[in-house]
Design an enzyme around this catalytic site. Structure first.
Site, PDB file in Angstrom:
ATOM      1  N   SER A 144      53.188  36.877  47.522  1.00 34.10           N
ATOM      2  CA  SER A 144      53.322  35.659  46.724  1.00 34.10           C
ATOM      3  C   SER A 144      54.737  35.539  46.213  1.00 34.10           C
ATOM      4  O   SER A 144      55.356  36.543  45.825  1.00 34.10           O
ATOM      5  CB  SER A 144      52.349  35.684  45.537  1.00 34.10           C
ATOM      6  OG  SER A 144      52.612  34.594  44.657  1.00 34.10           O
ATOM      7  N   TYR A 157      48.406  39.448  38.815  1.00 32.54           N
ATOM      8  CA  TYR A 157      48.481  38.996  40.204  1.00 32.54           C
ATOM      9  C   TYR A 157      49.829  39.361  40.821  1.00 32.54           C
ATOM     10  O   TYR A 157      49.899  39.914  41.921  1.00 32.54           O
ATOM     11  CB  TYR A 157      48.251  37.495  40.257  1.00 32.54           C
ATOM     12  CG  TYR A 157      48.277  36.905  41.639  1.00 32.54           C
ATOM     13  CD1 TYR A 157      47.217  37.083  42.517  1.00 32.54           C
ATOM     14  CD2 TYR A 157      49.364  36.144  42.071  1.00 32.54           C
ATOM     15  CE1 TYR A 157      47.239  36.533  43.789  1.00 32.54           C
ATOM     16  CE2 TYR A 157      49.398  35.590  43.334  1.00 32.54           C
ATOM     17  CZ  TYR A 157      48.329  35.781  44.191  1.00 32.54           C
ATOM     18  OH  TYR A 157      48.361  35.230  45.446  1.00 32.54           O
TER      19      TYR A 157
END
Length: 249
Positions: A144, A157
């Protein structure tokens, strides 16, 4: 669902293949003529629809349920791919979860779940991939751009995805001499159900306006990059590709 055996076509396992980027990637590989093992965790109906989309695109496919963090389930997944299609050439690891919370408020049980699914899951899937992907193959993990964008609320995350990038770079070097590439794609904000979940429209609009291209990424944007890494891009190895439309790091 089709379950014929062949050893001539390229075979891909796509985890998280029933939704979002994983589903779009499965369909894109279907257009390339792959046999695709659509791996899912929760919804058989969504997985079956993903299988149909692969078949409509020109590939063959089956759906297999698996917990990506369970080494026995992942071993069985690779066994099924080999039994059905004759081997594994490409592994696209797109499965993941993204609960949001400021670090100070995040329940540690939720943190443990994020690490188990996103980080341990990558390790478990890549371990089987390293053992079983055929020469000329590719391992592609989904990271990400949040590892660089440092957006508040994403600490768990982003931490898990930082680990994904470390695994990717090291595994590429450990597979020296095997003719297997290992890379990660790090999308920015992408228009998937996981991204939209819990976000007010005002926030979505603000995030979409950040990159110079002034839009959210689409799942097909990321699927095209995965397609490139899975096949033509044999000289790209041990890299993290930040696919975010030019959002500032």
């Amino acid at each position: 669902m089709t379950e014929n055996t062949t050893t001539t076509e390229r075979v891909a396992i796509v985890t998280g293949g029933s939704r979002g980027i994983g589903r779009e990637t499965a369909g894109r590989l279907g257009r390339d003529g792959y046999a695709v093992v659509v791996t899912y965790s929760g919804s058989p109906a969504e997985a079956d629809q993903a299988v149909k989309e692969v078949e409509q695109a020109g590939g063959r496919a089956i759906a297999v349920q698996a917990d990506v963090a369970d080494e026995n389930a992942v071993k069985a997944l690779f066994d099924r791919a080999e039994e059905t299609f004759g081997g594994v050439d490409v592994v696209v690891h797109a499965a993941g979860i993204m609960p949001l919370s400021p670090l100070s408020d995040l329940d540690l049980d939720v943190f443990d779940q994020v690490i188990r699914t996103n980080l341990r899951g990558t390790f478990v899937v890549d371990q089987q991939a390293a053992r079983r992907v055929r020469s000329g193959g590719a391992i592609i993990n989904l990271s990400s751009s949040l590892t660089r964008l440092a957006r508040p609320g994403y600490s768990a995350y982003a931490a898990s995805k930082g680990g994904v990038e470390a695994i990717t770079l090291i595994l590429a070097r450990e597979l020296r001499g095997r003719d297997i590439t290992v890379n990660a794609v790090a999308p920015g904000p992408t228009a998937t159900a996981m991204f939209f979940d819990g976000k007010p429209q005002e926030l979505v609009d603000r995030i979409a306006a950040e990159p110079p291209l002034e839009r959210l990424g689409q799942p097909e944007d990321i699927a095209e990059i995965v397609h490139f890494l899975a096949g033509p891009a044999r000289w790209i190895n041990g890299q993290v590709i930040y696919a975010n439309g030019g959002s500032a790091a």
